[in-house]
Enzyme design. Sequence first.
Site, mmCIF file in Angstrom:
data_model
loop_
_atom_site.group_PDB
_atom_site.id
_atom_site.type_symbol
_atom_site.label_atom_id
_atom_site.label_comp_id
_atom_site.label_asym_id
_atom_site.label_seq_id
_atom_site.Cartn_x
_atom_site.Cartn_y
_atom_site.Cartn_z
ATOM 1 N N SER A 1 -7.934 8.276 3.343
ATOM 2 C CA SER A 1 -7.058 9.166 2.579
ATOM 3 C C SER A 1 -7.864 9.922 1.519
ATOM 4 O O SER A 1 -7.663 11.117 1.296
ATOM 5 C CB SER A 1 -5.956 8.365 1.885
ATOM 6 N N GLN B 1 -3.501 -2.189 -5.236
ATOM 7 C CA GLN B 1 -4.129 -0.908 -4.907
ATOM 8 C C GLN B 1 -5.227 -0.541 -5.925
ATOM 9 O O GLN B 1 -6.207 0.110 -5.570
ATOM 10 C CB GLN B 1 -3.039 0.167 -4.859
ATOM 11 N N LYS C 1 -8.304 -2.440 -4.643
ATOM 12 C CA LYS C 1 -8.678 -1.944 -3.317
ATOM 13 C C LYS C 1 -9.327 -0.563 -3.424
ATOM 14 O O LYS C 1 -10.385 -0.306 -2.851
ATOM 15 C CB LYS C 1 -7.424 -1.854 -2.450
ATOM 16 N N LYS D 1 1.825 3.026 -6.095
ATOM 17 C CA LYS D 1 2.585 2.724 -4.875
ATOM 18 C C LYS D 1 4.020 3.166 -5.077
ATOM 19 O O LYS D 1 4.483 3.236 -6.220
ATOM 20 C CB LYS D 1 2.562 1.211 -4.600
ATOM 21 N N ASN E 1 1.282 0.847 12.720
ATOM 22 C CA ASN E 1 0.066 1.656 12.604
ATOM 23 C C ASN E 1 -1.195 0.807 12.492
ATOM 24 O O ASN E 1 -2.176 1.032 13.205
ATOM 25 C CB ASN E 1 0.210 2.596 11.397
ATOM 26 N N LYS F 1 -3.197 6.650 -6.423
ATOM 27 C CA LYS F 1 -3.254 6.812 -4.971
ATOM 28 C C LYS F 1 -2.674 5.574 -4.333
ATOM 29 O O LYS F 1 -3.048 4.448 -4.698
ATOM 30 C CB LYS F 1 -4.721 6.981 -4.529
ATOM 31 N N GLY G 1 1.237 7.127 3.607
ATOM 32 C CA GLY G 1 2.091 6.260 4.413
ATOM 33 C C GLY G 1 1.949 4.788 4.069
ATOM 34 O O GLY G 1 1.024 4.379 3.364
ATOM 35 N N ASP G 2 2.886 4.012 4.544
ATOM 36 C CA ASP G 2 2.854 2.543 4.500
ATOM 37 C C ASP G 2 3.937 2.108 5.494
ATOM 38 O O ASP G 2 4.313 2.903 6.377
ATOM 39 C CB ASP G 2 3.135 2.022 3.082
#
Length: 444
Positions: free
Chosen positions: A376, A111, A114, A126, A240, A90, A165-166
């Site tokens: 998410s 990630q 996290k 990613k 964002n 993810k 998104g990023d």
Amino acid sequence: MSYVDEVLEIVQKKNADQPEFLQAVTEVLDSLRPCIDANEELYRKNAILERITEPDRQFMFRVPWVDDKGQVQVNRGFRVQFNNAIGPYKGGLRLHPSVNLGIIKFLGFEQIFKNSLTTLPIGGGKGGSDFDPKGKSDREIMAFCQSFMTELCKYIGADVDVPAGDIGTGAREIGFMFGQYKRIRGMYEGVLTGKGLTYGGSLVRTEATGYGLLYLTQELLKCHGESMEGKTVCVSGAGNVAIYAIQKAHQLGAKCVTCSDSTGWIYDPEGIDVALLKEVKEVKRARLTEYAAARPSAQYHEGRGVWQIKCDIALPCATQNELLLDDAKQLVANGCKAVCEGANMPTTLDATKYLQENGVWFVGGKAANAGGVATSALEMSQNSERLSWTFEEVDAKLQNIMVTIYHNIDDAAKRYGVEGDYVAGANIAGFEKVVEAMLAQGVC
Ligand code: NDP
Ligand code: 2IT
């Protein structure tokens, strides 16, 4: 030589041309020392650090698309599936000309920890491309997204790998990519998050990273006998994460006086006008000069500089390595109390050290910006049960997750004798869960 130093040496040798990845690994492994030392024999025998620093697999592919002049353009696409010990891969997709394999690997590596901290079952990954969305027409964006997904769709799936998104990837890009996935794979599944609300998106996902950052910051302050009320906040970025961080900070009674984009920055002593910022950035996709032109109280400056403005709290929300040692010195000299990272790795290692040594409460991105990916994961849950939760329901879960993250990282730091070191606390708390899962699943 200690196990950590041994592995750091191997990682440096193998990835010498990937400075951001080396920076991320160095930060994590250095801060894990107390935890690794306590379990050195077990971890060494099972090559835990060698395995966790080597992606499961990484894809690089050509992305050809046709621009509005009829010219064929070629970009490079990436997806790094780093670790799926605790759940499907993810992580977001970054579209920016600076993207290369090392940057995607640093983001995928972070990630892992996290996602573990969110308490939800998601692994680390990613992706992205060196495609530059700036100045492109909607048709060009669609052409790129469709071509990108034509290749990416072979490697992802709702239970395999779920991108989102990023930087440079928002609702518009996710929509085009979702449409192409559905068309090629013939499957209507929650393969992406950050989707529009009419086709499986979750309420609060748009706001989640910025809101989550403030929920965590609020809890940090509360536990030090303070509150957001009346605080002056400096934010970098105007995308964002920054926009919804500013919005929530204002709702909590603070005043954000700065924001920035890749060409300049705004100082607005009256407080950033969020509605105007949204109009400029989300609707017009324009430069911050347009914000300044419409707002008499705002000063616009070219280049970088938000960290020279006096503030109580600094929230870097733009990109990696945007808060440098000199900025850290300026923040400390100005009496800044807390730095919480909305972006991924925005603070350099020397700046982080300086802030920590000078008594600033510093919470790194793996904990502080986890609200985005956590929401998410809530979108994935809603897609699985084919239901949509209300704004209040999702927001309450997000708040609860961020408060839990703060206490988990605080507790982990205390358990290993590094109280107040939230960087170590986050890395240790994130690492412990992943390692337990890796050990249980054998050599893989
Ligand atoms: P956006 O693309 O929406 O916004 C990025 C902002 O940063 C823009 O205002 C951009 O300026 C500015 N910026 C300044 N310098 C740079 C640079 N060198 N490279 C890229 N952007 C720059 O991205 P997000 O707000 O989504 O992401 C911001 C940060 O937060 C990133 O580090 C991302 O990885 C991280 N993050 C994002 C999450 C999410 O859910 N979106 C979740 C967790 C972390 P300009 O307008 O000129 O492009
Ligand atoms: O860095 C991040 O956590 C994100 N860009 C969000 C990833 C996600 O899957 O929502």
